[in-house]
Design an enzyme around this catalytic site. Structure first.
Site, PDB file in Angstrom:
ATOM      1  N   HIS A 247       0.839  -1.206   0.000  1.00  0.00           N
ATOM      2  CA  HIS A 247       0.000   0.000   0.000  1.00  0.00           C
ATOM      3  C   HIS A 247       0.872   1.254   0.000  1.00  0.00           C
ATOM      4  O   HIS A 247       0.675   2.168  -0.813  1.00  0.00           O
ATOM      5  CB  HIS A 247      -0.909  -0.018   1.230  1.00  0.00           C
ATOM      6  CG  HIS A 247      -1.835   1.141   1.339  1.00  0.00           C
ATOM      7  ND1 HIS A 247      -3.151   1.091   0.955  1.00  0.00           N
ATOM      8  CD2 HIS A 247      -1.641   2.415   1.804  1.00  0.00           C
ATOM      9  CE1 HIS A 247      -3.730   2.265   1.164  1.00  0.00           C
ATOM     10  NE2 HIS A 247      -2.830   3.081   1.689  1.00  0.00           N
ATOM     11  N   GLU A 248       1.839   1.297   0.913  1.00  0.00           N
ATOM     12  CA  GLU A 248       2.683   2.483   1.005  1.00  0.00           C
ATOM     13  C   GLU A 248       3.603   2.616  -0.209  1.00  0.00           C
ATOM     14  O   GLU A 248       3.928   3.740  -0.624  1.00  0.00           O
ATOM     15  CB  GLU A 248       3.494   2.467   2.302  1.00  0.00           C
ATOM     16  CG  GLU A 248       2.660   2.462   3.573  1.00  0.00           C
ATOM     17  CD  GLU A 248       1.623   3.578   3.641  1.00  0.00           C
ATOM     18  OE1 GLU A 248       1.857   4.652   3.046  1.00  0.00           O
ATOM     19  OE2 GLU A 248       0.568   3.375   4.277  1.00  0.00           O
TER      20      GLU A 248
END
Length: 492
Positions: A257-258
Site C-alpha cells: 500500500h505504502e
C-alpha cells in the site's frame, strides 16, 4: 527575471522548507526519542510560523497580480492554479492559528499513541478537544461563510464537496451491504494464516516485495511505525510498515500500500520537483495508486500464488495448505475492527463511518466527549460486532490526532478511482495475470507511471483519471470488480 520566474524561485524555497517539516514528522513517528515530544511540538510550530509567513508574504500578492496566466504554457498555468489556490487559503488563516495547530497536533500525536497503547480514551480526549476546536476555527476561516467540512476536504481533494461524497456513499452502500450479506451467508469460512513468522523474515520479504512493485531504494527506506505511512517527494520518499509475528499479511500489504503512494511521488516527472506539480495532485488520486497496488494487483490470484511460494521459501511455510487456500486467506471476508486490515468488501464501510462522524464533529452536531459512544454504536450497527476495546475502535487511527479532518473520504474515493484504472489497465496489459504470477509487476506499474504518476499535479484530480481511463470516474467499475471477485471466491 519575470514575475513568474521570481515567484517560482520563491516557491521552490517554500517547497524545500515544507519538505523539512515533513521530515520532522517522519522522524517523530519513527526515530525520535519519546521524551522529545514537547520540544518537537515547539519546533514544528516555529517552522509552521515561517512557512505561513512565506505563503502570505505581500510579494506573493504582487507577483500573482502581475502574472497573466493565459500567457503561460500548460505547466505554468498548472503551477499558477496551485499557487493561487494555496495563497487564497493561506491568507484566510491567521499566523497564530497555523502555528498553534502545528504545535497542538504534534503533541496530540504522541498522546494518541500512548492512549492507544494503554487503551485509555480519557488520556486522549482533552487533546482531541483542543484539536477539534482549532480545526473548527480553521474551517470557519477557510470557508468564508461556506460549508465548514468542505473547506477542510478541499485540502485533500480540491473541488470535492461533502455532499458529493455523501451521495456517492449512498449509491455504494446498498451494493456493498448486499455483497457482504451474500458472502457472510455463503457458508464458507476460509481459514486465516496460522504459524509463526519472525520479524526479520517479514522485513526481508517486505523489502523484496517493495522492489518488485518498483520502489527505488536509492531514494527511499523502510522503517516501522504504529500507523504505516509514506513521507516525502522527489528523490527522498520514505515508507513505514508494522509487524505482527503471528499475522504477516498486515506487514506485507501495508508495505505494498505504502509503495503505491511512494511510487507515485518517485515517478513524478523530475522537471516538476520543487514545484507545486511535484506532488500527487490529490489524496484521492494518491489512494488510487496505493489501493490498486495493494488490492487489484497485490491481492490478485496471480500475485498471491507467487507470494505463497516466496513465503514458503522464507518461512518454511506460508501458513496455508496450498496456493488456493492462501488466496482465500489473503481475501478472507470478516467483520474485523481495524480499517487498515479490512477486506475489500468491508473497507469502504469503515470509511463511511469515519466520514459521517468527522463531518458531524466539525459541524458541531457531535462533541468529542460523545465520540466514543457514537463510534461504538455505529460500528455495531454497521458490522454486527461490538467494539471490545478502544484501540480497536475510536483510538485506532492517527488521523484525528494530527488534524487530518477531511482526509478519510479520500480513501474510498481512491478505491473508486482504482476501480476505473483497473478496468483500463486490464485492457491495456492483456498478459497482466501471467506476469503477476511470476512476481513481475512492470507491465502494470509502467502503465500507471505513464498514465497517472508522471503527471504529478499537472491536471485536476478527476481529469487525471478520465485521461487515463477514457471515461469519467464513477463507482460502477469498483462495485462490479468487487461483485465478480468475491462472488467467485464465495460462490455467490
Amino acid at each position: 527575471m519575470t514575475a513568474y520566474d521570481e515567484l517560482m524561485a520563491y516557491q521552490r524555497e517554500t517547497e524545500a522548507l515544507a519538505e523539512i517539516a515533513g521530515r520532522l514528522g517522519w522522524d517523530q513517528e519513527t526515530m525520535m526519542p519519546r521524551g522529545a515530544a514537547a520540544q518537537r511540538a515547539e519546533e514544528m510550530g516555529a517552522l509552521e510560523t515561517v512557512l505561513h509567513a512565506r505563503r502570505t508574504d505581500a510579494r506573493m500578492g504582487d507577483w500573482l497580480a502581475a502574472i497573466d496566466d493565459a500567457a503561460l504554457d500548460a505547466v505554468g498555468q498548472a503551477n499558477m492554479r496551485h499557487i493561487r489556490r494555496s495563497y487564497a487559503r493561506a491568507t484566510r488563516l491567521p499566523e497564530t492559528l497555523s502555528a498553534e495547530l502545528a504545535r497542538v497536533t504534534s503533541r496530540a500525536q504522541g498522546i494518541w499513541a500512548e492512549a492507544r497503547q494503554a487503551d485509555d480514551v480519557a488520556h486522549f480526549l482533552p487533546m482531541l478537544r483542543e484539536v477539534v476546536r482549532l480545526k473548527r476555527e480553521e474551517a470557519a476561516a477557510l470557508a468564508d461563510g461556506g460549508d465548514l467540512y468542505d473547506a477542510l476536504l478541499d485540502d485533500y481533494e480540491p473541488g470535492a464537496t461533502g455532499g458529493e461524497i455523501a451521495a456517492m456513499f449512498d449509491r455504494m452502500r446498498d451494493r456493498l451491504v448486499m455483497l457482504r450479506e451474500r458472502v457472510m451467508g455463503a457458508g464458507r469460512a476460509p481459514a486465516a494464516l496460522s504459524g509463526h513468522f519472525p520479524e526479520a523474515g517479514q522485513m526481508k520479504l517486505s523489502h523484496e516485495i517493495a522492489e518488485r512493485f518498483g520502489y527505488d531504494w536509492r531514494h527511499g527506506r523502510l522503517d516501522k511505525s504504529v500507523h504505516p505511512f509514506t513521507s516525502g517527494s522527489g528523490t527522498d520518499v520514505r515508507i513505514t510498515t508494522r509487524v505482527d509475528e503471528g499475522e504477516p499479511l498486515g506487514c506485507f500489504y501495508s508495505t505494498i500500500h505504502e509503495v503505491g503512494h511512494a511510487c507515485y511521488e518517485q515517478n513524478i516527472a523530475p522537471a516538476y520537483h520543487g514545484t507545486p506539480l511535484g506532488h500527487g495532485v490529490s489524496m484521492g488520486v494518491h489512494e488510487s495508486q496505493s489501493r490498486i497496488y495493494e488490492n487489484q494487483l497485490g491481492r490478485s490470484r496471480a500475485f498471491t500464488g507467487f507470494l505463497f511460494d516466496r513465503m514458503r521459501d522464507v518461512f518454511g511455510s506460508a501458513g496455508a495448505a496450498d496456493a488456493d487456500a492462501f488466496y482465500a486467506a489473503v481475501n478472507r471476508v470478516h467483520a474485523g475492527f481495524i480499517r487498515t486490515e479490512a477486506d475489500e468488501v468491508h473497507y469502504n464501510l469503515h470509511v463511511m463511518l469515519r466520514f459521517d462522524l468527522e463531518r458531524q464533529l466539525i459541524e458541531g452536531a457531535l462533541e468529542v466527549d460523545d465520540l466514543e459512544s457514537a463510534w461504538n454504536e455505529r460500528f455495531e450497527h454497521d458490522f454486527g460486532v461490538a467494539v471490545d476495546r478502544p484501540s480497536n475502535g475510536v483510538l485506532q487511527d492517527v488521523h484525528w490526532s494530527v488534524g487530518l479532518f477531511g482526509y478519510f473520504p479520500t480513501y474510498s474515493l481512491g478505491n473508486v478511482y482504482a476501480g476505473c484504472l483497473n478496468l483500463a489497465l486490464q485492457a491495456a496489459v492483456p498478459d497482466l495475470e501471467a506476469e503477476l504470477a511470476k512476481g513481475h509487476t512492470q507491465g502494470a506499474t509502467a502503465w500507471l507511471r505513464e498514465n497517472v504518476q508522471g503527471h504529478g499535479g499537472l491536471y485536476r484530480p478527476a481529469e487525471v483519471i478520465e485521461r487515463a481511463c477514457g471515461f469519467a470516474p464513477n463507482e460502477g467499475p469498483l462495485l462490479d470488480y468487487l461483485d465478480a471477485k468475491f462472488g467467485a471466491l464465495y460462490g455467490v
